[in-house]
Write a protein that holds these residues in place. Sequence first.
Motif, PDB file in Angstrom:
ATOM      1  N   THR A   1       0.658   3.822  -3.173  1.00 28.52           N
ATOM      2  CA  THR A   1       0.032   5.145  -3.017  1.00 28.52           C
ATOM      3  C   THR A   1       1.055   6.250  -3.290  1.00 28.52           C
ATOM      4  O   THR A   1       0.731   7.263  -3.913  1.00 28.52           O
ATOM      5  CB  THR A   1      -0.595   5.349  -1.619  1.00 28.52           C
TER       6      THR A   1
ATOM      7  N   SER B   1      -5.826   7.428   0.856  1.00 26.86           N
ATOM      8  CA  SER B   1      -4.680   7.291  -0.051  1.00 26.86           C
ATOM      9  C   SER B   1      -4.166   8.619  -0.576  1.00 26.86           C
ATOM     10  O   SER B   1      -2.977   8.770  -0.811  1.00 26.86           O
ATOM     11  CB  SER B   1      -5.058   6.396  -1.240  1.00 26.86           C
TER      12      SER B   1
ATOM     13  N   TYR C   1       0.847  -1.202   0.000  1.00 24.95           N
ATOM     14  CA  TYR C   1       0.000   0.000   0.000  1.00 24.95           C
ATOM     15  C   TYR C   1       0.883   1.252   0.000  1.00 24.95           C
ATOM     16  O   TYR C   1       0.625   2.207  -0.734  1.00 24.95           O
ATOM     17  CB  TYR C   1      -0.930  -0.028   1.221  1.00 24.95           C
TER      18      TYR C   1
ATOM     19  N   GLY D   1      -5.336   2.329  -4.659  1.00 25.16           N
ATOM     20  CA  GLY D   1      -4.811   3.506  -5.351  1.00 25.16           C
ATOM     21  C   GLY D   1      -5.386   3.587  -6.758  1.00 25.16           C
ATOM     22  O   GLY D   1      -6.046   2.645  -7.232  1.00 25.16           O
TER      23      GLY D   1
ATOM     24  N   SER E   1      -1.050  -2.665  -4.120  1.00 26.19           N
ATOM     25  CA  SER E   1      -2.079  -2.286  -3.141  1.00 26.19           C
ATOM     26  C   SER E   1      -3.417  -2.986  -3.383  1.00 26.19           C
ATOM     27  O   SER E   1      -4.450  -2.477  -2.957  1.00 26.19           O
ATOM     28  CB  SER E   1      -2.258  -0.762  -3.142  1.00 26.19           C
TER      29      SER E   1
END
Length: 632
Positions: free
Chosen positions: A269, A298, A265, A404, A457
């Motif tokens: 992001t 995000s 993640y 994202g 992600s």
Amino acid sequence: MQIKTVEQYVDTYRKSVADPEGFWSEIAGHFIWKKPWEKVLQYDWDKPEFRWFEGGQLNITENCLDRHLDDKADRTAIIWEPNDPNEEARKITYRELHKEVSRFANVLKKQGISKGDRVCIYLPMIPELAIAVLACARIGAIHSVVFAGFSSKSLATRIDDATCKMLLTADGGYRGTKTIALKEIADKALEISETQSVEKVIVFKRTGQNVDMLEGRDIWWEEALEGASADCPVEVMEAEDPLFILYTSGSTGKPKGIIHTTGGYMVYTAYSFINVFQYNEGDIYWCTADIGWITGHSYIVYGPLLAGATTMMFEGVPTFPDAGRFWQIVEKYKVNQFYTAPTAIRALMKYPLELVQRSDLSSLRVIGTVGEPINEEAWVWYKKNIGNGEVPIIDTWWQTETGGILITTIPGVLHDEPTYAGLPLPGVQPMLFDEMGEEVEGFPSEGRLGIKFPWPSITRGIWGDQERYKRTYFSFENRYFTGDGALRNKRGYYRITGRVDDVIIVSGHNLGTAPIEDVIDDHPLVVETAIVGFPHDVKGNALYAFIILKQNVDEEDELALEINRLIAKKIGPIAKCDKIQFVPGLPKTRSGKIMRRILRKIAAGETSDFGDISTLLNPEVVEKIIQKNSAL
Ligand code: PRX
């Protein structure tokens, strides 16, 4: 990391497909890891399971905060613009944010929170919301932010599902001319919570309204902070340790607690933020979303802070004190990247242009939208009036589950095109497929939208329900299924045509029809309900409920209002139905399935061309519904 030309895009994209592990490991190398990963990616579509940066250890807040202290300590991390323009705005530097997060992280620890515990956050759009999110991440607690417009019932369901140990809230919140009694709603939620898992409640004083504080359970934020040290070493997390849970509506049943983990993640992001917004040092970036949604997670908190950006938080609404508020804020802070929802644009374009023209918008370099398809009229208005006819628009397609942005036109690199989101970011491999699951190749083409290779992600699960995770997203072989339909044009650009399931997107919010139908069906006078979406010029879609009653009532309007009050109370005002029609029956197939296709047409105002209705059990009911509909 930042792509600047179309050649670079093509080249990077090619590399990302040819060697995904090499591509992502190079990007991940830009961050601080406590221990390097052993394997970039391990995955299994059948299980399903995705593991990115296995063996790696890190803390995302070290990358959001500590990392910037060397060279950006005095740079503004967060600009907070209050609901009331006469109240003072707040600017928080990276040094201050690091301190505030560390102090609050120590408060959480002192109040009994440790790694892996779930903390529910039910706060308005104030800096403490971002601080709370980061404080959880710093000590490895899993945050579950619940949008502060949700009802006590919705809050209770979410607290129970994740068995949260703590609740962070405020006395109240401001939204335009309204004050929302958050603590009161939270109290009610805790009263009806089935698990009774919440042990402590920390309450921020925002409005100063009267609230009840339960001795032993409730503590004021300020008091809890007294004496808290600003030194809080980060908890070392495995790359695949959960970072947060965020609830999203499904087509059936209770909301899904979408899980995101730490390493992948973080990498995705940050990478997508830098590229999609073409963020450069010193820029002022503003996303108007609420942190209660994935967009805020995000692209208000994590992505921008990872990039060392200045990110804005706006407490209020676009129409207070008047419908020129957004544009005044853009001028006030000289915003460079502005990111909002199509529904906001559609609402604002109805007002006189003077409200736009009185502000200087020349600082804008990128203007974006997210959450639902943007219709051509709104796109053209946005480009002409906000973008001065030349600022690139980014129509960003993604989902809570994707973590994202996956598809858009990187500004200055790819041309924007109305109604088309654009091309995949590097590392993202979209596909279209037909009802049988067969891939549809070529251009132009149409189908369901899938993603045929994992990206860092991708959601790792639904909290407490891996079966549902598998069923919802991985029912077709070797791909992630988005639930959306899409077109692909000759350039390869994707246009998202909308959901192919029973989720309706109203003002950019995902609403599953089944939970709302259940609320209506609970009313003592109701036999059965079917809800469909119909086009709405501001909200994109609005809800239309067809309801069968046990007996006729004289005051149908009164009953409709009562039903909407019930929905607002049980789910939240965003789920209220714009139209409610009481009907003698619902069109059903012989197997008893409601023919929603027909109801959708009726809701859209059509009176003929319903296709073949001979297979219906009760074709006569269609005529009756139409008659009553035209009399409405
Ligand atoms: O149908 C798509 C629509 O919003 C859904 C995801 O909703 P949610 O998880 O709440 O996340 C919204 C913010 C990322 C998608 O399945 N959607 C989102 N962005 C777009 C869109 N539809 C068309 N165009 C978009 N740009």
